[in-house]
Design a protein around this motif. Sequence first.
Motif, PDB file in Angstrom:
ATOM      1  N   MET A 140      44.543  55.019  57.231  1.00 30.84           N
ATOM      2  CA  MET A 140      45.895  54.475  57.250  1.00 30.84           C
ATOM      3  C   MET A 140      46.730  55.203  56.204  1.00 30.84           C
ATOM      4  SD  MET A 140      47.084  50.492  56.773  1.00 30.84           S
ATOM      5  CE  MET A 140      45.965  49.967  58.053  1.00 30.84           C
ATOM      6  N   ILE A 141      47.806  55.816  56.632  1.00 29.37           N
ATOM      7  CA  ILE A 141      48.700  56.555  55.739  1.00 29.37           C
ATOM      8  C   ILE A 141      50.005  55.774  55.603  1.00 29.37           C
ATOM      9  CG2 ILE A 141      49.983  58.694  55.400  1.00 29.37           C
ATOM     10  CD1 ILE A 141      47.803  60.133  56.968  1.00 29.37           C
ATOM     11  N   LEU A 142      50.393  55.466  54.368  1.00 25.69           N
ATOM     12  CA  LEU A 142      51.606  54.690  54.089  1.00 25.69           C
ATOM     13  C   LEU A 142      52.503  55.504  53.164  1.00 25.69           C
ATOM     14  CD1 LEU A 142      48.862  52.608  53.626  1.00 25.69           C
ATOM     15  CD2 LEU A 142      50.705  51.013  54.169  1.00 25.69           C
ATOM     16  N   VAL A 143      53.696  55.777  53.602  1.00 28.35           N
ATOM     17  CA  VAL A 143      54.624  56.637  52.855  1.00 28.35           C
ATOM     18  C   VAL A 143      55.594  55.768  52.058  1.00 28.35           C
ATOM     19  CG1 VAL A 143      56.458  58.343  53.040  1.00 28.35           C
ATOM     20  CG2 VAL A 143      54.414  58.540  54.488  1.00 28.35           C
ATOM     21  N   LYS A 144      55.601  55.950  50.744  1.00 28.18           N
ATOM     22  CA  LYS A 144      56.519  55.199  49.887  1.00 28.18           C
ATOM     23  C   LYS A 144      57.872  55.897  49.784  1.00 28.18           C
ATOM     24  CE  LYS A 144      56.615  52.771  45.450  1.00 28.18           C
ATOM     25  NZ  LYS A 144      55.875  52.481  44.200  1.00 28.18           N
ATOM     26  N   SER A 145      57.864  57.225  49.776  1.00 27.06           N
ATOM     27  CA  SER A 145      59.117  57.988  49.749  1.00 27.06           C
ATOM     28  C   SER A 145      58.871  59.340  50.401  1.00 27.06           C
ATOM     29  CB  SER A 145      59.622  58.172  48.311  1.00 27.06           C
ATOM     30  OG  SER A 145      58.686  58.904  47.541  1.00 27.06           O
ATOM     31  N   GLY A 146      59.952  59.987  50.838  1.00 21.44           N
ATOM     32  CA  GLY A 146      59.820  61.271  51.507  1.00 21.44           C
ATOM     33  C   GLY A 146      59.370  61.095  52.943  1.00 21.44           C
TER      34      GLY A 146
END
Length: 289
Positions: free
Chosen positions: A38-44
């Motif tokens: 599971m990949i979770l992007v906080k910014s960008g």
Amino acid sequence: MDCLELQIPPMPQYITVGHTKPREGTQHFERSFPLYDMILVKSGAYYMTEDEVPYEIGENGFLVLEPHRLHRGHRPCPAGTELYYLHFLHSSPLRTVHAQDIQWTAVSPSPTYRDQEPHRQLMYLPKFAHVEPDEAFPLLDQMKQLHSRFSPENHLQLQALLGQFLVLLQKRLRTQTYSRSQKLSEQIVQYLYATCSEPFRLDDLSKKFNFHIDYLSKCLKKHTGMTPLQYANRIKIEKAKSLLQHSDLPLKEIVAQVGFADYNYFLRVFRQHTGISPAKYRNGYQHRS
């Protein structure tokens, strides 16, 4: 929104959690392995392809990569990208289902009369969606901190936090796809529980919600797979089972307490739900204790 349908038990098994700020131009390598990633992007932004289907994961977005599928980065990430990853082990999804088709208020089949086997239960994870950052990222930070001093003392807590995180995702999924018919279905279920000691009448249900019974039945059937009568009987039989287990009340008194006006009808419904008579059900629990 596509969702992954997973069977539980067993519960997903925690493997690892991480946090990274990849350099500008970084691109995920190609791989296939037996875990959920599971990949979770906080910014960008982060760009991933799974089995030739491309995804652009933006701020507060996440993607669940499935086990044994080939995934790779297909485009370099921009400057300022910050992301978390979470790996867990579980069997492959039973199927991919649209969020609107999930029966959130459905009930599991009754267990065996001796309650020695778990029910078949389901959980749902959004495949590609967004998180509430104030809830998701602090929980991931807590997991990351525990993982950094991984010890026998922390194993169970990490497993529990994984479960809490998956509950958070499923809860947000349900909130985002909440429909008028689903809300009405849940109100019907609440009413059926509140009136489970009274005889079930279609007219009472129709008057309560000021809708024709056909519409009420359609809504409940859509979200639970059961008609109002079937759901009401299920609640009544579960209550009767509890009274048979934990009281010495005569059967006729139990029948009255769970709102069946016809004793013989109760016996037929009880046998349909459990496969045995009330007397045999009670006798089985007495022999266990």
